[in-house]
Design a protein around this motif. Structure first.
Motif, PDB file in Angstrom:
ATOM      1  N   UNK A 155      35.157  39.972  29.305  1.00  0.00           N
ATOM      2  CA  UNK A 155      34.974  38.520  29.395  1.00  0.00           C
ATOM      3  C   UNK A 155      35.396  37.855  28.087  1.00  0.00           C
ATOM      4  N   UNK A 156      36.284  36.867  28.206  1.00  0.00           N
ATOM      5  CA  UNK A 156      36.766  36.139  27.043  1.00  0.00           C
ATOM      6  C   UNK A 156      38.037  36.697  26.434  1.00  0.00           C
ATOM      7  N   UNK A 157      38.398  37.915  26.843  1.00  0.00           N
ATOM      8  CA  UNK A 157      39.604  38.513  26.270  1.00  0.00           C
ATOM      9  C   UNK A 157      40.850  37.983  26.980  1.00  0.00           C
ATOM     10  N   UNK A 158      41.976  38.113  26.320  1.00  0.00           N
ATOM     11  CA  UNK A 158      43.237  37.627  26.872  1.00  0.00           C
ATOM     12  C   UNK A 158      44.142  38.807  27.207  1.00  0.00           C
ATOM     13  N   UNK A 159      45.121  38.529  28.038  1.00  0.00           N
ATOM     14  CA  UNK A 159      46.060  39.569  28.431  1.00  0.00           C
ATOM     15  C   UNK A 159      47.269  38.955  29.102  1.00  0.00           C
ATOM     16  N   UNK A 160      47.979  39.762  29.871  1.00  0.00           N
ATOM     17  CA  UNK A 160      49.208  39.327  30.517  1.00  0.00           C
ATOM     18  C   UNK A 160      49.237  39.848  31.946  1.00  0.00           C
ATOM     19  N   UNK A 161      49.761  39.027  32.853  1.00  0.00           N
ATOM     20  CA  UNK A 161      49.893  39.475  34.233  1.00  0.00           C
ATOM     21  C   UNK A 161      51.008  40.515  34.332  1.00  0.00           C
ATOM     22  N   UNK A 162      50.701  41.635  34.956  1.00  0.00           N
ATOM     23  CA  UNK A 162      51.682  42.706  35.143  1.00  0.00           C
ATOM     24  C   UNK A 162      52.471  42.483  36.422  1.00  0.00           C
ATOM     25  N   UNK A 163      51.825  41.809  37.412  1.00  0.00           N
ATOM     26  CA  UNK A 163      52.472  41.474  38.677  1.00  0.00           C
ATOM     27  C   UNK A 163      52.199  40.004  38.975  1.00  0.00           C
TER      28      UNK A 163
END
Length: 209
Positions: A155-163
């Motif tokens: 919760x609160x972390x960021x990332x990137x969509x893989x699909x």
């Protein structure tokens, strides 16, 4: 040939047909629901159509059901399910003798389809739309405390969509892949996201602003 005199009866007949046929897709009713649904929808189409059009419209109706099954078993993104629902609506609407009976029939499809969800509370559900609804949530009571804590820490972390997220998809957070869902919003691949909340293994994300 059957004869439906009151337009509102179309609502009942199509409603029960869709209720049982979609119910058979959702739960394991051992074919009983499919027999009941087939009986109701046969009564509806045979009441208004000659033999040739009867087979055309009932074929369109069952193609719609088939698309729903394919979506639930294979795609899990809702696209074919929507198309299938439209085909079912078109078939009963065009089969009706007038706009009032058609309106009742269309309502029957919608009400019957929604009402079939109540069967999930009573009967054993089939393995449908598991990716979209994320049924298999892990809980502390089931012995998955460590996994739950790992997910909750996202919760609160960021990332990137893989699909592509439609709205279900795969995201990468801290070099790890996770299945996630948005609040109904479609996101393209390689969109930066932020984790909004976690419920069991259900990860809710949104586009990072």
């Amino acid at each position: 040939m059957f004869n439906i005199e009151a337009e509102w009866i179309s609502l009942l007949i199509v409603g029960f047909a869709t209720l049982f046929l979609v119910g058979e897709i959702l739960v394991n009713a051992k074919g009983i629901f499919s027999i009941l649904g087939l009986g109701f929808i046969t009564v509806y189409f045979s009441s208004f159509l000659d033999v040739g059009m009867f087979f055309v419209m009932i074929l369109i109706y069952f193609i719609g059901l088939l698309l729903i099954v394919i979506d639930g078993k294979v795609l899990n993104d809702g696209t074919l399910a929507v198309i299938g629902t439209v085909l079912m609506i078109v078939s009963v609407g065009f089969a009706s003798p007038n706009w009032l009976a058609g309106t009742y029939a269309v309502l029957g499809v919608l009400i019957g389809g929604i009402s079939s969800l109540f069967f999930l509370k009573v009967f054993k559900k089939r393995n449908m739309w598991t990716k979209m609804t994320l049924f298999d949530q892990l809980t502390d009571e089931a012995g998955y405390s460590s996994i739950n804590q790992t997910y909750k820490s996202l919760v609160g972390k960021t990332g990137m969509t893989q699909t592509d997220m439609r709205p279900i998809g795969t995201v990468i957070i801290e070099d790890q892949e996770y299945s996630a869902i948005t609040q109904g919003k479609w996101l393209k691949k390689d969109t930066e996201i932020k984790v909004e909340s976690v419920d069991g293994t259900r990860i809710l994300v949104k586009e990072r602003s």
